[in-house]
Design a protein around this motif. Sequence first.
Motif, PDB file in Angstrom:
ATOM      1  N   GLY A 187     -65.251  -0.462  15.527  1.00 25.35           N
ATOM      2  CA  GLY A 187     -64.297   0.080  14.555  1.00 25.35           C
ATOM      3  C   GLY A 187     -65.096   0.797  13.496  1.00 25.35           C
ATOM      4  N   ALA A 211     -65.410   4.348  12.203  1.00 31.68           N
ATOM      5  CA  ALA A 211     -64.025   4.748  11.951  1.00 31.68           C
ATOM      6  C   ALA A 211     -63.470   4.012  10.729  1.00 31.68           C
ATOM      7  N   MET A 244     -60.258   2.009  10.265  1.00 26.84           N
ATOM      8  CA  MET A 244     -59.158   1.517  11.090  1.00 26.84           C
ATOM      9  C   MET A 244     -57.849   1.382  10.320  1.00 26.84           C
ATOM     10  N   ASN A 280     -59.917   7.332  13.043  1.00 23.89           N
ATOM     11  CA  ASN A 280     -59.322   6.013  12.797  1.00 23.89           C
ATOM     12  C   ASN A 280     -59.018   5.279  14.091  1.00 23.89           C
ATOM     13  N   ASN A 281     -59.892   5.482  15.095  1.00 15.98           N
ATOM     14  CA  ASN A 281     -59.681   4.786  16.361  1.00 15.98           C
ATOM     15  C   ASN A 281     -60.915   3.990  16.765  1.00 15.98           C
ATOM     16  N   GLY A 282     -60.659   2.908  17.512  1.00 13.16           N
ATOM     17  CA  GLY A 282     -61.741   2.087  18.029  1.00 13.16           C
ATOM     18  C   GLY A 282     -62.441   2.784  19.192  1.00 13.16           C
ATOM     19  N   ARG A 283     -63.678   2.383  19.451  1.00 10.61           N
ATOM     20  CA  ARG A 283     -64.443   2.997  20.536  1.00 10.61           C
ATOM     21  C   ARG A 283     -65.209   1.932  21.313  1.00 10.61           C
ATOM     22  N   THR A 294     -61.728   5.420  24.279  1.00 11.68           N
ATOM     23  CA  THR A 294     -60.847   5.037  23.172  1.00 11.68           C
ATOM     24  C   THR A 294     -59.477   4.671  23.733  1.00 11.68           C
ATOM     25  N   ASN A 301     -56.476   5.554  22.120  1.00 15.44           N
ATOM     26  CA  ASN A 301     -55.488   6.588  21.826  1.00 15.44           C
ATOM     27  C   ASN A 301     -55.983   8.016  22.045  1.00 15.44           C
TER      28      ASN A 301
END
Lengths: 211, 165
Positions: free
Chosen positions: B30, B98, B100, B139-142, B157, B159
């Motif tokens: 995150g 990011a 989150m 603003n996305n997790g990886r 990811t 999204n």
Amino acid sequence: MSFIEKLSTYQLDTLKEIGNIGAGNAATALSKLLNRKIDMQTPAVRIASFDETMELVGGAEKVIVSVFLRIEGEAPGSMFYLFSPEQAEQFVHHITGNDEFSFANPPYPDMGLSILHEIGNILSGSYLTALSDFTKINMQPSVPSLSMDMAGAIISEGLMELSRESDHAIIIDTMIQEPESDKEDIEGHFFLLPDPESFERIFKALGVNDQ
Amino acid sequence: MNATNQIIKVGIADLKIANAPDSLRTTGLGSCVGVVVYDLSIKLAGMAHVMLPDSTMSRNGELNEMKFADTAIDLLIKQLLDKGARRYALKSKIAGGAQMFTFSTSSDMMRVGNRNVEAVTERLKHHRVSITAQDVGGNNGRTIEFFPESGILKIRTVNMGESEI
């Protein structure tokens, strides 16, 4: 971790009681909101490494929906209400009476997100109000924020503050769910993660600070 | 790719070294930053999962060097050099950092993603290791996986789909 080893059974029970009171109040709120019976499981106080914390909700890569807020004030900490995307759909279906909302693929419907945000708001508010009344500690929650993403990415946000001090988190984990499980089961986890300095204040407020 | 390739898992505030054909993987970044430093000529790479920007933020006597950008990168480079990497050949790729959640409160901890990226970039520059590619912010997790064989970093990811850098 020295601090955790020093916790007495009595203090651990006190932390469980916090989960009980907070999540109990939230379960009542959810029950009223959905007009369904919602039960609460016995809270667990977990002492977990960061990686273990992610495993509690199915692993760092699992997609979850989370309402997250920071608690400021005398006993700062982080709070999550966590549930599955399928659960999120059921919440929205139940409240709108419209079964077409889907969180399977982005872009997610705004109306649906807004409903989830509000549910999170109500539940976390109920939890913290009960907790604050019980401990007489002044708690100022931030406005809850909603995210649907990998569990690791979400939960690590709540570990930041305590990670300055420790490689473990103390998590007060309470699950609320509908009795008599079936596919439509309502189920979610509350995680309360007090910052390290908060434990002493909570124990002091409840008169269990003597080791 | 053959079946004997191992995927070496890097946890949170963790650091691992791998040779081709193995790969290095860390999940659910995150605001944390995944830092890969590699020497492509000998197909050796290391990955760190950094949580916080600066070891001076630590309030604990026993420092976990793998948790902070500055100490983790120092350690990563040292371990690679010990295993035969050549300092001038080292390159890096980074991903993560990011934000989150968006909060109205201006708590410093809530902007830690940006600060992690800055600190990582700064520390790599200090060691004169160039960043050849990066996927940071947002603003996305990886979830990332690095292949020392090819120098490719795969990013997944929820999204925003998958990519390679």
